[in-house]
Design an enzyme around this catalytic site. Structure first.
Site, PDB file in Angstrom:
ATOM      1  N   ARG A  44      28.882  33.122  15.987  1.00 17.36           N
ATOM      2  CA  ARG A  44      29.021  32.853  14.547  1.00 17.36           C
ATOM      3  C   ARG A  44      28.819  34.133  13.752  1.00 17.36           C
ATOM      4  O   ARG A  44      28.270  35.114  14.229  1.00 17.36           O
ATOM      5  CB  ARG A  44      27.997  31.817  14.063  1.00 17.36           C
ATOM      6  CG  ARG A  44      26.535  32.179  14.290  1.00 17.36           C
ATOM      7  CD  ARG A  44      25.839  32.742  13.100  1.00 17.36           C
ATOM      8  NE  ARG A  44      24.535  33.298  13.465  1.00 17.36           N
ATOM      9  CZ  ARG A  44      24.343  34.567  13.722  1.00 17.36           C
ATOM     10  NH1 ARG A  44      25.325  35.422  13.686  1.00 17.36           N
ATOM     11  NH2 ARG A  44      23.135  35.021  14.032  1.00 17.36           N
ATOM     12  N   HIS A  51      17.505  35.258   7.690  1.00 16.38           N
ATOM     13  CA  HIS A  51      16.067  35.114   7.955  1.00 16.38           C
ATOM     14  C   HIS A  51      15.422  34.097   7.020  1.00 16.38           C
ATOM     15  O   HIS A  51      14.305  34.327   6.537  1.00 16.38           O
ATOM     16  CB  HIS A  51      15.354  36.477   7.833  1.00 16.38           C
ATOM     17  CG  HIS A  51      15.678  37.393   8.969  1.00 16.38           C
ATOM     18  ND1 HIS A  51      15.065  37.303  10.198  1.00 16.38           N
ATOM     19  CD2 HIS A  51      16.565  38.406   9.074  1.00 16.38           C
ATOM     20  CE1 HIS A  51      15.557  38.243  10.998  1.00 16.38           C
ATOM     21  NE2 HIS A  51      16.483  38.915  10.343  1.00 16.38           N
ATOM     22  N   GLY A 147      24.436  40.638  16.693  1.00  9.75           N
ATOM     23  CA  GLY A 147      24.157  39.782  15.545  1.00  9.75           C
ATOM     24  C   GLY A 147      25.190  38.679  15.366  1.00  9.75           C
ATOM     25  O   GLY A 147      25.263  38.052  14.316  1.00  9.75           O
ATOM     26  N   SER A 150      25.611  35.815  20.468  1.00 10.26           N
ATOM     27  CA  SER A 150      26.114  35.629  21.833  1.00 10.26           C
ATOM     28  C   SER A 150      25.099  34.849  22.679  1.00 10.26           C
ATOM     29  O   SER A 150      25.476  34.004  23.488  1.00 10.26           O
ATOM     30  CB  SER A 150      26.404  36.983  22.489  1.00 10.26           C
ATOM     31  OG  SER A 150      25.244  37.777  22.486  1.00 10.26           O
ATOM     32  N   ASP A 194      22.126  29.290  14.484  1.00 13.58           N
ATOM     33  CA  ASP A 194      23.162  29.684  15.447  1.00 13.58           C
ATOM     34  C   ASP A 194      23.638  28.485  16.267  1.00 13.58           C
ATOM     35  O   ASP A 194      24.839  28.279  16.474  1.00 13.58           O
ATOM     36  CB  ASP A 194      22.614  30.762  16.403  1.00 13.58           C
ATOM     37  CG  ASP A 194      21.931  31.887  15.649  1.00 13.58           C
ATOM     38  OD1 ASP A 194      22.143  31.985  14.427  1.00 13.58           O
ATOM     39  OD2 ASP A 194      21.182  32.650  16.279  1.00 13.58           O
ATOM     40  N   ASN A 237      18.535  43.400  20.869  1.00 13.84           N
ATOM     41  CA  ASN A 237      18.298  42.149  21.575  1.00 13.84           C
ATOM     42  C   ASN A 237      16.997  41.565  21.045  1.00 13.84           C
ATOM     43  O   ASN A 237      15.919  42.078  21.339  1.00 13.84           O
ATOM     44  CB  ASN A 237      18.213  42.429  23.080  1.00 13.84           C
ATOM     45  CG  ASN A 237      17.929  41.166  23.868  1.00 13.84           C
ATOM     46  OD1 ASN A 237      17.520  40.143  23.304  1.00 13.84           O
ATOM     47  ND2 ASN A 237      18.128  41.234  25.167  1.00 13.84           N
ATOM     48  N   LYS A 238      17.125  40.497  20.238  1.00 13.43           N
ATOM     49  CA  LYS A 238      15.925  40.029  19.540  1.00 13.43           C
ATOM     50  C   LYS A 238      14.866  39.459  20.474  1.00 13.43           C
ATOM     51  O   LYS A 238      13.696  39.413  20.127  1.00 13.43           O
ATOM     52  CB  LYS A 238      16.268  39.062  18.412  1.00 13.43           C
ATOM     53  CG  LYS A 238      16.818  37.709  18.813  1.00 13.43           C
ATOM     54  CD  LYS A 238      17.072  36.887  17.566  1.00 13.43           C
ATOM     55  CE  LYS A 238      17.538  35.478  17.894  1.00 13.43           C
ATOM     56  NZ  LYS A 238      18.802  35.422  18.636  1.00 13.43           N
TER      57      LYS A 238
HETATM   58  C1  GLA Z   1      18.830  34.930  14.571  1.00 10.24           C
HETATM   59  C2  GLA Z   1      18.167  33.572  14.712  1.00 10.24           C
HETATM   60  C3  GLA Z   1      18.583  32.674  13.553  1.00 10.24           C
HETATM   61  C4  GLA Z   1      18.322  33.350  12.208  1.00 10.24           C
HETATM   62  C5  GLA Z   1      18.933  34.754  12.201  1.00 10.24           C
HETATM   63  C6  GLA Z   1      18.566  35.537  10.963  1.00 10.24           C
HETATM   64  O1  GLA Z   1      20.203  34.825  14.733  1.00 10.24           O
HETATM   65  O2  GLA Z   1      18.522  32.955  15.930  1.00 10.24           O
HETATM   66  O3  GLA Z   1      17.915  31.439  13.650  1.00 10.24           O
HETATM   67  O4  GLA Z   1      16.967  33.371  11.949  1.00 10.24           O
HETATM   68  O5  GLA Z   1      18.532  35.514  13.324  1.00 10.24           O
HETATM   69  O6  GLA Z   1      19.096  34.932   9.840  1.00 10.24           O
END
Ligand code: GLA
Length: 479
Positions: A44, A51, A147, A150, A194, A237-238
């Protein structure tokens, strides 16, 4: 509709026949049999509302065409045999009943395991479910760590691939809730945007997505403008860093400290939206509260503990997570300001779009009759909101990086109406709104920018593209 089941389509109706046939052939090469079914879940792009989902606020994403496509079969064993079409991602076999999801250094297949575990737990809650092994081959076209979600697309596709052979069916909404929950097994505290858009998306429409419970409302983007995605090529990579979870913790602390300042029971408060709801205030009034009650400088952990009258250990347990307990100072005012103002921008963005759609259908009237709303002015207003959003992400939320800011700057000076980072940030992509008659010129200027930075044509091809709202997740059957 969201209460529908995830659609099932025929193999011959999958849009990219070449791609799915390559996947089928490779599956046969690895497992010596054809796949029994396929699943797809899209990535997406978030148009606005960054956030804020985990703070309880609505966001405005759309699905992109790039997706995760999985070919799978039950294998009659107790093993998950997980392969990826891209050799860079090594194969892995695990026992269905005894795998670990590595939070410290997550690999691609750990996201598959999140989906598998989530579905099995859901099935077990309904009836006792016998574990089953799967042969799996994954192909991803969503750029990783950019971002564009994936990893969530992989979790969504894997949960579908696990649900399929169980004989149970869940609605799109149930799947979205389940995937929001089970992605947490990897250790990130995301908010659900997401996974929701991956299941709820419909071709041609962006969605206003709200949470608790998840709801999606179509938003028609005014004609005459296109969204262009550009990747700054810094990977983030969060799940592998703490940035994301620290922001989640700062927002939780901001909500609790604010609640305490205005004599609410802060222990009842988890998200910034809780403060708004308890007081029944507008977002504008919440912004005033933030200004009045927070100082600009950082808060030390000791100061927060003293204000909330808890020990550090209690604060760790109540408000912080394993990945934010080590942090000693927190920015509360800036984070709260971003969340409340960004939530307001989402509502404005949605209203501007809706007003335009109503004016087209002749539903906007004043005493003189129908009001014609100017398309260019509408797009400009949306662009302005996107620019403000980026500034807030960059300055107050501090979730950008130099390369991304440079790209955003270049986008606006190349003729976009607005541009902002999209997704978690700290790297990855920005999304620009461009008037259709400016599109060719804009793309040419952006390409030049990449070239000057030394990127090859093939990287530019993958990193810069126009995106229209795509279709949500589906099961693809051999019929
Ligand atoms: C990531 C998280 C989402 C959202 C975005 C920031 O993609 O998975 O839930 O918090 O960051 O908007």
């Amino acid at each position: 509709m969201a209460d529908e089941f995830v659609p099932e389509i025929a193999f011959s109706d999958y849009e990219d026949q070449k791609r799915i046939n390559v996947l089928k052939a490779k599956f046969f090469e690895i497992f010596s049999s054809d796949p029994e079914y396929y699943c797809r879940a899209p990535g997406r792009v978030n148009l606005i509302g960054e956030h804020i989902d985990y703070c309880g606020y609505g966001v405005l994403p759309m699905a992109i065409d790039q997706d995760i496509l999985i070919a799978a079969s039950k294998n009659g064993s107790s093993k998950l045999k997980l392969y990826n079409l891209n050799d860079k991602y090594g194969a892995q076999e695990v026992e269905c009943s005894s795998f670990e999801i590595d939070k410290a250094s997550p690999k691609w297949y750990h996201y598959f395991l999140c989906g598998y575990k989530g579905v099995i737990e859901k099935l077990n809650a309904k009836k006792n479910c016998k574990l089953f092994g799967l042969n799996v081959l994954v192909d991803g076209s969503v750029p990783p760590c950019a971002g564009l979600s994936s990893s969530s697309a992989l979790v969504c596709a894997s949960s579908l691939a696990t649900m399929m052979p169980s004989g149970c069916k869940f609605t799109k909404l149930e799947m979205a809730e389940l995937c929001q929950h089970c992605e947490k097994y990897i250790g990130t505290e995301g908010g659900g945007m997401d996974q929701s858009i991956s299941f709820l998306a419909q071709k041609g429409k962006a969605k206003y997505v709200e949470f608790n419970p998840i709801r999606g409302t179509d938003v028609q983007i005014p004609l005459g403008g296109s969204f262009v995605i550009a990747n700054c090529c810094v990977e983030m990579n969060k799940a592998a860093t703490d940035h994301f979870n620290i922001r989640v913790a700062e927002c939780r602390l901001a909500a609790q400290v604010l609640a305490n300042q205005i004599n609410l029971n802060w222990r009842d408060v988890k998200r910034l939206v809780d403060v708004q709801n308890l007081l029944n205030l507008s977002l504008e009034k919440c912004l005033k509260l933030v200004e009045r009650h927070f100082h600009i400088t950082e808060y030390s952990k000791e100061e927060i503990c003293a204000a909330l009258r808890v020990t550090e250990q209690e604060l760790d347990e109540i408000s912080l997570g394993p990945r934010s307990r080590h942090v000693k100072t927190f920015k509360l005012r800036q984070r709260a300001e971003h969340v409340y103002s960004e939530s307001l921008r989402v509502l404005n963005f949605k209203d501007v779009c809706n007003k335009f759609s109503s004016s087209l259908s002749g539903n906007t009237k004043d005493s003189e009759g129908d009001v014609q709303i100017d398309a260019s002015a509408t797009l400009k207003r949306l662009g302005d909101l996107m620019n403000l959003s980026h500034r807030s992400c960059r300055d107050d939320y501090e979730c950008s990086c130099k390369e991304l800011d440079d790209l955003v700057h270049h986008s606006t000076s190349s003729g976009s109406l607005g541009c902002r980072l999209t997704g978690a940030g700290w790297g990855g992509c920005c999304v620009s709104l461009v008037e259709d008659d400016q599109l060719d010129d804009f793309i040419a200027k952006m390409k030049n920018y990449y070239k000057q930075k030394g990127f090859s044509d093939s990287v530019i091809e993958m990193s810069l593209f126009v995106s229209n709202p795509g279709q949500g997740a589906a099961i693809i059957l051999n019929k």
